[in-house]
Design an enzyme around this catalytic site. Structure first.
Site, mmCIF file in Angstrom:
data_model
loop_
_atom_site.group_PDB
_atom_site.id
_atom_site.type_symbol
_atom_site.label_atom_id
_atom_site.label_comp_id
_atom_site.label_asym_id
_atom_site.label_seq_id
_atom_site.Cartn_x
_atom_site.Cartn_y
_atom_site.Cartn_z
ATOM 1 N N ARG A 124 0.804 -1.348 0.070
ATOM 2 C CA ARG A 124 0.062 0.092 -0.097
ATOM 3 C C ARG A 124 0.811 1.232 -0.002
ATOM 4 N NH1 ARG A 124 -3.149 -2.979 3.797
ATOM 5 N NH2 ARG A 124 -4.919 -4.012 2.802
ATOM 6 N N LYS A 146 2.753 12.006 -10.027
ATOM 7 C CA LYS A 146 1.753 11.098 -10.954
ATOM 8 C C LYS A 146 2.680 9.968 -11.317
ATOM 9 C CE LYS A 146 -1.075 14.438 -12.897
ATOM 10 N NZ LYS A 146 -1.618 15.088 -14.097
ATOM 11 N N GLU A 188 8.277 19.695 -22.848
ATOM 12 C CA GLU A 188 7.875 20.143 -21.633
ATOM 13 C C GLU A 188 8.657 21.410 -21.042
ATOM 14 O OE1 GLU A 188 5.108 18.328 -20.701
ATOM 15 O OE2 GLU A 188 5.531 16.298 -21.132
ATOM 16 N N LYS A 230 7.017 23.706 -11.648
ATOM 17 C CA LYS A 230 5.974 22.442 -11.431
ATOM 18 C C LYS A 230 5.965 22.218 -10.025
ATOM 19 C CE LYS A 230 4.745 17.888 -12.602
ATOM 20 N NZ LYS A 230 4.673 16.750 -13.338
ATOM 21 N N GLU A 240 -4.967 17.627 -8.796
ATOM 22 C CA GLU A 240 -5.226 17.951 -10.072
ATOM 23 C C GLU A 240 -6.746 18.403 -9.771
ATOM 24 O OE1 GLU A 240 -3.462 16.572 -13.698
ATOM 25 O OE2 GLU A 240 -5.528 17.005 -14.569
ATOM 26 N N ARG A 244 -3.457 22.428 -11.518
ATOM 27 C CA ARG A 244 -2.537 21.545 -12.005
ATOM 28 C C ARG A 244 -2.773 21.134 -13.412
ATOM 29 N NH1 ARG A 244 0.620 16.292 -8.988
ATOM 30 N NH2 ARG A 244 1.713 15.691 -11.113
ATOM 31 N N ASN A 248 -1.166 20.170 -18.138
ATOM 32 C CA ASN A 248 -1.741 19.152 -19.337
ATOM 33 C C ASN A 248 -1.725 19.806 -20.589
ATOM 34 O OD1 ASN A 248 -1.517 16.898 -17.622
ATOM 35 N ND2 ASN A 248 -3.885 17.548 -17.008
ATOM 36 N N HIS A 251 -1.487 18.130 -23.892
ATOM 37 C CA HIS A 251 -1.381 16.563 -23.632
ATOM 38 C C HIS A 251 -2.797 15.870 -24.129
ATOM 39 C CE1 HIS A 251 2.072 17.732 -21.545
ATOM 40 N NE2 HIS A 251 2.186 16.381 -20.951
ATOM 41 N N HIS A 255 -1.715 12.787 -26.169
ATOM 42 C CA HIS A 255 -1.779 11.529 -25.610
ATOM 43 C C HIS A 255 -2.692 10.679 -26.828
ATOM 44 C CE1 HIS A 255 -1.304 12.160 -20.931
ATOM 45 N NE2 HIS A 255 -0.130 12.124 -21.500
ATOM 46 N N HIS A 269 6.698 10.749 -26.588
ATOM 47 C CA HIS A 269 5.926 11.603 -25.814
ATOM 48 C C HIS A 269 6.172 13.278 -25.895
ATOM 49 C CE1 HIS A 269 3.178 12.776 -22.468
ATOM 50 N NE2 HIS A 269 4.294 13.560 -21.877
HETATM 51 P P1 NAD Z 1 11.964 7.466 -21.923
HETATM 52 O O1 NAD Z 1 11.592 7.066 -20.247
HETATM 53 O O2 NAD Z 1 11.119 6.348 -22.730
HETATM 54 O O3 NAD Z 1 13.437 7.570 -22.243
HETATM 55 C C1 NAD Z 1 13.702 7.965 -23.460
HETATM 56 C C2 NAD Z 1 14.508 7.108 -24.171
HETATM 57 O O4 NAD Z 1 15.815 7.604 -23.645
HETATM 58 C C3 NAD Z 1 14.772 5.589 -23.601
HETATM 59 O O5 NAD Z 1 14.909 4.748 -24.868
HETATM 60 C C4 NAD Z 1 15.506 5.419 -22.501
HETATM 61 O O6 NAD Z 1 15.967 4.015 -22.386
HETATM 62 C C5 NAD Z 1 16.460 6.461 -23.080
HETATM 63 N N1 NAD Z 1 17.441 6.917 -22.099
HETATM 64 C C6 NAD Z 1 16.838 7.491 -20.751
HETATM 65 N N2 NAD Z 1 17.905 8.168 -20.175
HETATM 66 C C7 NAD Z 1 19.180 7.822 -20.916
HETATM 67 C C8 NAD Z 1 20.427 8.448 -20.725
HETATM 68 N N3 NAD Z 1 20.750 9.377 -19.793
HETATM 69 N N4 NAD Z 1 21.254 8.013 -21.711
HETATM 70 C C9 NAD Z 1 20.845 7.495 -22.705
HETATM 71 N N5 NAD Z 1 19.623 6.880 -22.943
HETATM 72 C C10 NAD Z 1 18.601 7.213 -22.040
HETATM 73 O O7 NAD Z 1 10.914 8.767 -22.314
HETATM 74 P P2 NAD Z 1 10.889 10.085 -21.496
HETATM 75 O O8 NAD Z 1 10.711 11.092 -22.616
HETATM 76 O O9 NAD Z 1 11.697 10.353 -20.397
HETATM 77 O O10 NAD Z 1 9.515 9.988 -20.476
HETATM 78 C C11 NAD Z 1 8.231 9.947 -21.360
HETATM 79 C C12 NAD Z 1 7.220 9.269 -20.374
HETATM 80 O O11 NAD Z 1 6.978 10.067 -19.264
HETATM 81 C C13 NAD Z 1 5.774 9.085 -20.842
HETATM 82 O O12 NAD Z 1 5.409 7.703 -20.369
HETATM 83 C C14 NAD Z 1 5.120 10.116 -20.471
HETATM 84 O O13 NAD Z 1 3.638 9.715 -20.210
HETATM 85 C C15 NAD Z 1 5.818 10.118 -18.961
HETATM 86 N N6 NAD Z 1 5.464 11.486 -18.110
HETATM 87 C C16 NAD Z 1 4.859 11.504 -17.079
HETATM 88 C C17 NAD Z 1 4.647 12.545 -16.258
HETATM 89 C C18 NAD Z 1 4.414 12.585 -14.790
HETATM 90 O O14 NAD Z 1 3.941 13.732 -14.264
HETATM 91 N N7 NAD Z 1 4.214 11.342 -14.150
HETATM 92 C C19 NAD Z 1 4.961 13.841 -16.916
HETATM 93 C C20 NAD Z 1 5.296 13.887 -18.103
HETATM 94 C C21 NAD Z 1 5.618 12.714 -19.021
HETATM 95 N N1 GLY Z 2 2.626 16.176 -16.128
HETATM 96 C C1 GLY Z 2 1.491 16.712 -15.798
HETATM 97 C C2 GLY Z 2 1.534 16.943 -14.108
HETATM 98 O O1 GLY Z 2 2.386 16.227 -13.659
HETATM 99 O O2 GLY Z 2 0.303 17.010 -13.953
#
Ligand code: NAD
Ligand code: GLY
Length: 363
Positions: A124, A146, A188, A230, A240, A244, A248, A251, A255, A269
């Site tokens: 949990r 998130k 972003e 942020k 949110e 917040r 988005n 997005h 999405h 993304h």
């Molecule tokens: P990702 O995690 O897929 O990373 C991109 C690529 O880079 C991957 O192939 C990874 O293996 C590689 N990589 C990562 N760090 C590296 C490094 N230092 N050196 C070499 N390669 C590296 O993509 P991302 O753009 O980081 O994240 C996108 C994701 O984040 C989506 O799923 C999106 O929905 C999510 N997201 C979440 C929030 C949130 O608030 N939780 C906000 C924005 C995005």
């Molecule tokens: N990336 C959107 C949020 O964190 O609310």
């Protein structure tokens, strides 16, 4: 030399974001977050070979009494699944993780969301420390709590709010990031300027070339300024209920594009969000909220960062619209969008006319 910068996130569960070079080797910093004697370092197949041993060695030096497990998943959005969520729980079970265990989420946003969600659910809820290694994760996904996995029906449809215990962004990891992924992170970064910080857009325009070339000092400034925005927003509205939602911006369109492309191929993304922000700006103009010139300037800035700004060929506007109806931001009463009123000003608009959305999607 880049100094270490800190951004504090307040609220019911406060934590600190540390930003700077070499932080993954700072055992004292990493171990300070550990409450118990179990740590699972979760990472992906691109990041683990480069950085996992650093984190493990640093933790071992600082806390020799801690049992450390490793869990590595295949990279990519297509891996942000319930199956990998279950595999991460298996890894926690194999480690014998107790309620004071900690997950170290080492990677980009995909890994951070996945491992964060496993931490949110194991017994949990146990601690998670986010160790972002992409620009996108440093400025956005590692902050704010998130966590989620995707379903074939849509992005992030299963998840939880689970704030990290700390965020440690080692900016030297950006040096191994593929250029396409660095560019994606700027979507972003530009978003913060678009929704709350018009001068930031001008700053980004001035420094675009140096930022893309990996200037450490400028990158650290861009990360800290983005995190500060942020942090302020999630501190005021952690779940949110209101403000917040502005984060988005772009997005809902983005999405839908990602889901329609099946997560595996096509735009990542950040790229999808870049297209989404331009579409949201165009929709705002169509609804009489913003000047067309504002949208033109936003589009030009995103293009300077090497980001796509139009819907990829072959995607059906009606199918994208259907995806948007399932987006978490939609409500029973209809589609909701974050629209804007020019640089630095955004607001949520409910019950947006689907005809206007289709018009924008059709270009
Ligand atoms: P990702 O995690 O897929 O990373 C991109 C690529 O880079 C991957 O192939 C990874 O293996 C590689 N990589 C990562 N760090 C590296 C490094 N230092 N050196 C070499 N390669 C590296 O993509 P991302 O753009 O980081 O994240 C996108 C994701 O984040 C989506 O799923 C999106 O929905 C999510 N997201 C979440 C929030 C949130 O608030 N939780 C906000 C924005 C995005
Ligand atoms: N990336 C959107 C949020 O964190 O609310």
């Amino acid at each position: 030399m880049t100094a270490i910068q800190h951004v504090d996130v307040g609220g019911a569960a406060p934590y600190r974001i540390a930003i700077g070079p070499g932080l993954l080797q700072d055992g004292a910093l990493l171990a300070a977050t550990l409450r118990g004697r179990h740590a699972l370092i979760a990472s992906d197949g691109n990041v683990a070979p480069r950085y996992l041993h650093r984190v493990e060695a640093a933790l071992r030096m600082a806390r020799s009494d801690v049992r450390i497990g490793r869990h590595v998943v295949a990279p990519g959005e297509a891996e942000k699944t319930l199956g990998n969520f279950a595999a991460t729980l298996d890894a926690l079970a194999g480690l014998g993780a107790t309620r004071d265990a900690c997950v170290f989420a080492l990677g980009g946003g995909v890994l951070g969301d996945l491992a964060g969600f496993a931490a949110a659910c194991w017994m949990r809820g146990i601690d998670v420390v986010q160790l972002p290694t992409t620009l996108l994760a440093m400025v956005d996904s590692s902050v704010g709590g998130k966590t989620a996995v995707d379903l074939p029906q849509g992005k992030n449809l299963v998840g939880a709010f689970h704030p990290p215990r700390a965020v440690v962004a080692d900016t030297t990891t950006l040096r191994s990031l593929p250029p396409r992924e660095l560019r994606a992170g700027f979507a972003e970064v530009v978003k913060y300027g678009a929704i709350v910080d018009a001068p930031f857009l001008a700053w980004l325009d001035t420094h675009a070339e140096a930022l893309l070339a990996g200037d450490d000092v400028l990158l650290a400034k861009a990360i800290a300024r983005s995190c500060a925005h942020k942090a302020a927003i999630v501190e005021r509205d952690p779940f949110e209920h209101g403000e917040r939602a502005l984060l988005n911006f772009g997005h809902t369109f983005g999405h839908a594009i990602e889901a329609e492309q099946g997560y595996a191929d096509g735009l990542n993304h950040g790229e999808a969000v870049a297209v989404g922000m331009v579409l949201a700006a165009r929709l705002s103009t169509a609804l009489g909220l913003a000047d067309a010139g504002d949208g033109d300037r936003l589009q030009a800035l995103l293009a300077r960062f090497g980001l796509p700004t139009t819907v990829p060929a072959g995607l059906d506007p009606a199918a994208l619209l259907a995806r948007m109806r399932l987006d978490k931001k939609a409500q029973a009463s209809g589609l909701r969008f974050v629209l804007w009123e020019g640089a630095g000003k955004a607001r949520v608009v409910a019950e947006v006319d689907e005809g206007a959305v289709l018009g924008v999607l059709r270009g």
